[in-house]
Write an enzyme that holds these catalytic residues in place. Structure first.
Site, PDB file in Angstrom:
ATOM      1  N   LYS A 215       0.832  -1.203   0.000  1.00  0.00           N
ATOM      2  CA  LYS A 215       0.000   0.000   0.000  1.00  0.00           C
ATOM      3  C   LYS A 215       0.867   1.254   0.000  1.00  0.00           C
ATOM      4  O   LYS A 215       0.671   2.184   0.772  1.00  0.00           O
ATOM      5  CB  LYS A 215      -0.947  -0.023   1.185  1.00  0.00           C
ATOM      6  CG  LYS A 215      -1.935  -1.160   1.043  1.00  0.00           C
ATOM      7  CD  LYS A 215      -2.960  -1.150   2.116  1.00  0.00           C
ATOM      8  CE  LYS A 215      -3.885  -2.324   1.893  1.00  0.00           C
ATOM      9  NZ  LYS A 215      -4.283  -2.976   3.083  1.00  0.00           N
TER      10      LYS A 215
ATOM     11  N   TYR B 218       3.672   3.570  -2.865  1.00  0.00           N
ATOM     12  CA  TYR B 218       4.296   3.732  -4.171  1.00  0.00           C
ATOM     13  C   TYR B 218       5.790   3.950  -4.001  1.00  0.00           C
ATOM     14  O   TYR B 218       6.277   4.170  -2.890  1.00  0.00           O
ATOM     15  CB  TYR B 218       3.672   4.916  -4.914  1.00  0.00           C
ATOM     16  CG  TYR B 218       2.184   4.776  -5.111  1.00  0.00           C
ATOM     17  CD1 TYR B 218       1.663   3.792  -5.941  1.00  0.00           C
ATOM     18  CD2 TYR B 218       1.290   5.621  -4.461  1.00  0.00           C
ATOM     19  CE1 TYR B 218       0.297   3.647  -6.122  1.00  0.00           C
ATOM     20  CE2 TYR B 218      -0.079   5.489  -4.638  1.00  0.00           C
ATOM     21  CZ  TYR B 218      -0.564   4.499  -5.470  1.00  0.00           C
ATOM     22  OH  TYR B 218      -1.916   4.358  -5.641  1.00  0.00           O
TER      23      TYR B 218
ATOM     24  N   ILE C 294       2.550   7.004   0.345  1.00  0.00           N
ATOM     25  CA  ILE C 294       1.470   6.129   0.793  1.00  0.00           C
ATOM     26  C   ILE C 294       0.314   6.140  -0.207  1.00  0.00           C
ATOM     27  O   ILE C 294       0.064   7.143  -0.868  1.00  0.00           O
ATOM     28  CB  ILE C 294       0.987   6.478   2.216  1.00  0.00           C
ATOM     29  CG1 ILE C 294       0.354   7.865   2.277  1.00  0.00           C
ATOM     30  CG2 ILE C 294       2.138   6.375   3.216  1.00  0.00           C
ATOM     31  CD1 ILE C 294      -0.298   8.183   3.604  1.00  0.00           C
ATOM     32  N   CYS C 295      -0.373   5.041  -0.317  1.00  0.00           N
ATOM     33  CA  CYS C 295      -1.489   4.884  -1.249  1.00  0.00           C
ATOM     34  C   CYS C 295      -2.746   5.515  -0.642  1.00  0.00           C
ATOM     35  O   CYS C 295      -3.227   5.080   0.404  1.00  0.00           O
ATOM     36  CB  CYS C 295      -1.724   3.404  -1.535  1.00  0.00           C
ATOM     37  SG  CYS C 295      -3.088   3.115  -2.656  1.00  0.00           S
ATOM     38  N   LEU C 296      -3.262   6.540  -1.313  1.00  0.00           N
ATOM     39  CA  LEU C 296      -4.460   7.223  -0.826  1.00  0.00           C
ATOM     40  C   LEU C 296      -5.560   7.284  -1.881  1.00  0.00           C
ATOM     41  O   LEU C 296      -6.552   7.967  -1.687  1.00  0.00           O
ATOM     42  CB  LEU C 296      -4.099   8.661  -0.407  1.00  0.00           C
ATOM     43  CG  LEU C 296      -3.127   8.805   0.749  1.00  0.00           C
ATOM     44  CD1 LEU C 296      -2.720  10.262   0.934  1.00  0.00           C
ATOM     45  CD2 LEU C 296      -3.736   8.279   2.028  1.00  0.00           C
TER      46      LEU C 296
END
Length: 169
Positions: free
Chosen positions: A108, A110, A115-117
């Site tokens: 989760k 990149y 952070i993946c949001l």
């Protein structure tokens, strides 16, 4: 939808008025003032509710932000460096918050520790331009990400506790 605790946190963070990014020099100064006021209020609220969890500062232009965030798990405090740049298309585009020390340690995230949001936070941000700012990104983006990911990374042994002065990761 948003739970009651998140709704309460959100309602206590001032909404921003000025729709300006780093390219609009004069308006950007006003936007930065609003950003700092919202961040200060959010940190004060966190301290008063004994849930203080980050420190941020920026470069002089307010385009690069950096600091520390932490997560307490089983009474141990795990600290992480946090950083992000303000996109030139801000506030239409949300900042991409990065925890470089965790780069490559979770799916989760990149490249570069961003952070993946995308699924939950970015649509909410898009509906609230220009009212949301950095404090909202921390409250609605980084805080829930830490709450979900860090305990999992600790349980898997990917993140380990470090003594004071060292950064976890």
């Amino acid at each position: 939808m948003v739970d009651e605790g998140t709704r309460k946190t959100l309602s206590s963070i001032p909404l921003l008025q000025t729709k300006a990014g780093p390219r609009e020099k004069d308006l950007w100064v006003q936007r930065l003032k609003e950003e700092y006021q919202a961040l200060i209020k959010y940190v004060q609220n966190n301290k008063s509710s004994d849930s203080d969890w980050f420190r941020l500062e920026s470069n002089k232009e307010g385009t690069k932000w950096f600091g520390t965030c932490w997560y307490v798990h089983n009474l141990l405090k795990y600290e992480f460096d946090v950083e992000f740049d303000i996109p030139v298309t801000y506030p239409a585009t949300a900042p991409e918050i990065a925890l470089p020390g965790l780069d490559g340690k979770t799916a989760k995230m990149y490249r570069g520790g961003k952070i993946c949001l995308t699924d939950h936070f970015k649509p909410l941000w898009a509906r609230n331009v220009p009212k949301f700012g950095i404090a909202h990104a921390m409250a609605l983006g980084l805080a829930p990400w830490l709450a979900v990911e860090i305990p999992d990374l600790i349980e898997k042994g990917v993140v380990t506790y470090k003594e004071k002065g060292e950064t976890s990761g």
